[in-house]
Design an enzyme around this catalytic site. Structure first.
Site, PDB file in Angstrom:
ATOM      1  N   GLU A 141      -2.171   0.088 -10.704  1.00 21.07           N
ATOM      2  CA  GLU A 141      -2.833  -0.727  -9.876  1.00 21.07           C
ATOM      3  C   GLU A 141      -4.355  -0.743  -9.858  1.00 21.07           C
ATOM      4  OE1 GLU A 141      -1.822   0.542  -5.830  1.00 21.07           O
ATOM      5  OE2 GLU A 141      -2.023  -1.289  -5.193  1.00 21.07           O
ATOM      6  N   GLU A 238       2.123  -4.421   2.260  1.00 23.63           N
ATOM      7  CA  GLU A 238       1.477  -3.057   2.468  1.00 23.63           C
ATOM      8  C   GLU A 238       0.159  -3.246   3.283  1.00 23.63           C
ATOM      9  OE1 GLU A 238      -0.898  -1.452  -1.109  1.00 23.63           O
ATOM     10  OE2 GLU A 238       0.118   0.569  -0.691  1.00 23.63           O
TER      11      GLU A 238
HETATM   12  O1  LIG Z   1      -3.061  -0.353  -2.600  1.00 20.03           O
HETATM   13  C1  LIG Z   1      -3.023   1.199  -2.282  1.00 20.03           C
HETATM   14  O2  LIG Z   1      -3.673   1.756  -1.951  1.00 20.03           O
HETATM   15  C2  LIG Z   1      -1.253   1.567  -2.579  1.00 20.03           C
HETATM   16  O3  LIG Z   1      -0.714   0.616  -3.473  1.00 20.03           O
HETATM   17  C3  LIG Z   1      -1.356   2.971  -3.451  1.00 20.03           C
HETATM   18  O4  LIG Z   1      -0.396   3.132  -4.154  1.00 20.03           O
HETATM   19  C4  LIG Z   1      -2.433   3.952  -3.467  1.00 20.03           C
HETATM   20  O5  LIG Z   1      -2.968   4.225  -2.103  1.00 20.03           O
HETATM   21 MG   LIG Z   2      -1.488  -1.575  -3.011  1.00 23.50          MG
END
Ligand SMILES: O=C(O)[C@@H](O)C(=O)CO
Ligand SMILES: [Mg+2]
Length: 259
Positions: A141, A238
């Site tokens: 990510e 999220e």
């Molecule tokens: O976007 C984010 O912050 C989260 O998906 C993560 O896994 C780490 O903070």
């Molecule tokens: Mg995230």
């Protein structure tokens, strides 16, 4: 219609962690995700999933000492033993819960430092090998530097290049639309171009990281776009609810599970 997963790290925090599974199911979610399950036994998480007929879409490998500022260690030279231990621990939870993808955090390191790039690649390959043996994907990510200053994996281009170069079918991109918009914008075209690499999507409003129902991005359009593109994975919610979680779920009404 996208398959939404309530993020239990941020949503339903009015309740204790394990009770958030019940709350998410009651609100119409068929799936959940969270950052870290490690304060609870794998069996306790599995029991809540089964009881509520929920799919676990995603969680993160252990990130090191979060309270002390660690944000993973995959890109940190000299931490390979920690990488191995983190995969062992996450596997216990993956086996118990049936999750099919795990996010490996990179850590705080200079994205241009060759030794960090070598460490990261080695860690990702190791995790992919171990997790692939049990049918689990590793997702990477890109995270924006305003939320996480100094984070190694801070570019969609770099993530995509590494994933393509590795050529492993179980290493994929976690396309967090919130981070994408802050880092680079051009969300729709990026979704189209990167679709074959995407293993998971997350959403929140920009810039406030609240419900996906306003501010810079038109999520009604983006959710329809994900359908048009044929995205079959999960969409993790999220975001930090502006108030009580249930009061902010107006955006979700048209998508929720009815039974
Ligand atoms: O976007 C984010 O912050 C989260 O998906 C993560 O896994 C780490 O903070
Ligand atoms: Mg995230």
């Amino acid at each position: 219609m996208p398959k939404f997963a309530a993020n239990l790290t941020l949503m339903f925090t009015e309740r204790d962690f394990l009770d958030r599974f019940d709350a998410a199911a009651d609100a119409g979610f068929a799936a959940v995700e969270f950052m870290f399950p490690y304060d609870h036994a794998p069996e306790a998480i599995a029991e809540r999933l089964t009881r509520n007929d929920l799919t676990l879409a995603l969680f993160n490998l252990p990130p090191g000492n979060w309270a002390a500022g660690e944000r993973g260690f995959a890109a940190l030279p000299g931490r390979f033993d920690d990488v191995k231990a983190s995969v062992d621990k996450a596997l216990d939870y993956a086996r118990a819960t049936g999750v099919k993808r795990l996010h490996m955090m990179a850590g705080l390191a200079d994205a241009n430092a060759p030794e960090a790039q070598v460490a990261y690649r080695r860690a990702v390959e190791y995790a992919a090998e171990r997790l692939g043996a049990v049918g689990v994907d590793v997702v990477l990510e890109p995270i924006n530097g305003r939320n996480m200053p100094g984070y190694f994996m801070n570019s969609f281009k770099a993530a995509a290049a590494l994933i393509e170069d590795l050529g492993r079918p179980n290493v994929k991109l976690l396309f967090d639309i919130y981070h994408r918009q802050i880092l680079h914008g051009d969300v729709t075209v990026a979704l189209r171009e990167l679709l074959p690499l995407i293993g998971h999507v997350q959403v929140a409003s920009v810039p406030s990281r609240n419900e996906p129902d306003g501010e810079e991005l038109n999520y009604v359009y983006l959710f329809a776009q994900l359908d048009r593109l044929g995205y079959a994975g999960f969409v993790g919610c999220e975001y930090n609810p502006r108030g009580p979680t249930l009061e902010g779920l107006g955006w979700f009404e048209r998508y929720k599970r009815r039974r």
